[in-house]
Design an enzyme around this catalytic site. Structure first.
Site, short mmCIF file in Angstrom:
data_model
loop_
_atom_site.label_atom_id
_atom_site.label_comp_id
_atom_site.label_asym_id
_atom_site.label_seq_id
_atom_site.Cartn_x
_atom_site.Cartn_y
_atom_site.Cartn_z
N ASP A 44 -2.98 7.89 8.61
CA ASP A 44 -3.80 6.85 9.09
C ASP A 44 -3.11 5.88 9.92
O ASP A 44 -2.05 6.22 10.25
CB ASP A 44 -4.76 6.05 8.14
CG ASP A 44 -3.94 5.28 7.01
OD1 ASP A 44 -2.79 5.05 7.57
OD2 ASP A 44 -4.46 4.76 6.06
N SER A 90 0.89 -1.26 0.05
CA SER A 90 0.05 0.09 -0.06
C SER A 90 0.73 1.35 0.08
O SER A 90 0.22 2.27 -0.35
CB SER A 90 -0.97 -0.01 1.23
OG SER A 90 -0.38 -0.17 2.23
N HIS A 135 -0.12 4.46 7.44
CA HIS A 135 0.58 5.15 6.15
C HIS A 135 1.05 6.35 6.60
O HIS A 135 0.45 7.20 7.31
CB HIS A 135 -0.32 4.90 5.23
CG HIS A 135 -0.94 3.78 4.77
ND1 HIS A 135 -2.05 3.13 5.08
CD2 HIS A 135 -0.46 2.54 4.03
CE1 HIS A 135 -2.33 2.16 4.95
NE2 HIS A 135 -1.23 1.53 4.01
#
Length: 374
Positions: A339, A49, A342
């Protein structure tokens, strides 16, 4: 007197000489400041991600970021599938190289005239070194390499074998993978430690990752990759999600130790590959050490908050991820984490700058600018 001597002996006006000198200096200066990379025609991105630019948008998965408040600072203010408030690592890498961001593979692969020459991004949120990591929720690293093999075959067909090999040898292969494996391990480390007979279960786990990674990187080499940028895992134990598990809100020592061991083992793996393959060049970015500087001394690097997430719900904004109903901070450039897992756009920008122009031990044996010029 011959023409050559006549020309040589004719005085040149001082103004003309001065203008010529100035132009030469300007041209040289422009050349030295231009993006590294006129030598890099494309970037091929694989990983998780931290590098996903929209592949998971095309999957039936819970691991998505194609909704607010993600993308709030991205041009246009809309979510793109990046797990960030704005741009992420592949965006800044491409900018530094003077290239456009490589598009997500799943967004273009179904097109009959898909263009892979300008680079492709295979990264998928949730992916790990191991196929069992977030199984059925992402494009596994092995599956990403399988997709890349199809791109390789397409390039050979369209360019010819020799030209395709030359193109790929000049291209940059950026890889960031391993964090999700370690996060999963840390969350179940107590049970894993009890179940393993090994006196050092953590090292056994890292050895398993490296054994898999060895074969995966070799496959990429066999399919033409010659310039590798490998981003080691960050200090994942300090992400808000793992901090929140601690009563004292401390970083997870288990996760951070696993990250350090993994990065060290990856460095040995890449050195070995370089010794076996004379035409392989690589740069290893120690994401853990680089990011720890921001976490331990946030003010020194322009941050105000290094523990809590900017976007989320619950304690430290880390109980629930960034969703349309989550709270989000106003000062997003002041937060290290976007978040519960990340980095913010600001953090990604700073880290990419270090990888691009930094020096050992954070980026070694060369930085990205130097790797691009090889």
């Amino acid at each position: 007197m011959d023409a050559g001597n006549t020309i040589a002996s004719s005085p040149r006006p001082l103004v003309a000489m001065t203008i010529t000198a100035v132009v030469s200096v300007v041209v040289l200066a422009a050349a030295s400041c231009s993006p590294a990379a006129a030598a890099v025609p494309a970037v091929y991105v694989l990983g998780d991600s931290l590098a996903d630019v929209g592949n998971n948008n095309h999957l039936l998965t819970l691991l998505k970021a194609d909704f607010p408040h993600n993308g709030i600072d991205y041009p246009g203010g809309k979510a793109t599938g990046r797990f960030s408030n704005g741009k992420n690592f592949p965006d800044f890498l491409a900018e530094n190289l003077g290239l456009a961001t490589s598009p997500p593979y799943l967004a273009i692969s179904s097109s009959s005239n898909a263009n892979y020459v300008n680079g492709v991004n295979f990264a998928s949120g949730g992916a790990g070194v191991l196929n069992s990591t977030n199984k059925d929720q992402c494009i596994s690293f092995d599956k990403q390499i399988e997709y890349y093999s199809k791109v390789y075959a397409s390039l050979v067909q369209s360019l010819g074998e020799a030209q395709a090999a030359n193109h790929l040898a000049k291209s940059l292969f950026a890889i960031t993978v391993g964090s999700n494996d370690i996060i999963g391990y840390a969350r179940s480390s107590a049970a894993a430690a009890a179940a393993m007979a090994s006196s050092d279960p953590q090292q056994q786990f890292v050895d398993t990752l490296i054994q898999s990674l060895t074969g995966q990187l070799q496959k990429l080499y066999d399919l033409g990759a010659r310039k590798l940028l490998f981003l080691g895992t960050g200090p994942v134990g300090c992400c808000p999600s793992l901090r929140e598990l601690s009563a004292a809100k401390d970083c997870s020592a288990v996760a951070n130790d696993a990250s350090a061991r993994y990065n060290s083992a990856a460095a040995s793996l890449l050195r070995g590959m370089g010794e076996r393959h004379a035409d392989l060049r690589y740069a290893l970015f120690d994401s853990s050490a680089a990011l720890l500087r921001y976490i331990q001394q946030p003010a020194a690097y322009g941050f105000a908050e290094a523990k809590a997430a900017c976007c989320g719900l619950g304690d430290m904004n880390a109980k629930i991820g960034c969703t349309p109903v989550s709270f989000y901070c106003a000062n997003r450039t002041g937060y290290v984490f976007w978040d519960f897992y990340h980095p913010t756009e600001a953090t990604a920008r700073k880290l990419t700058a270090v990888a691009f122009d930094g020096s050992p031990p954070l980026i070694s044996p060369v930085n990205v600018r130097q790797l691009s010029a090889m």
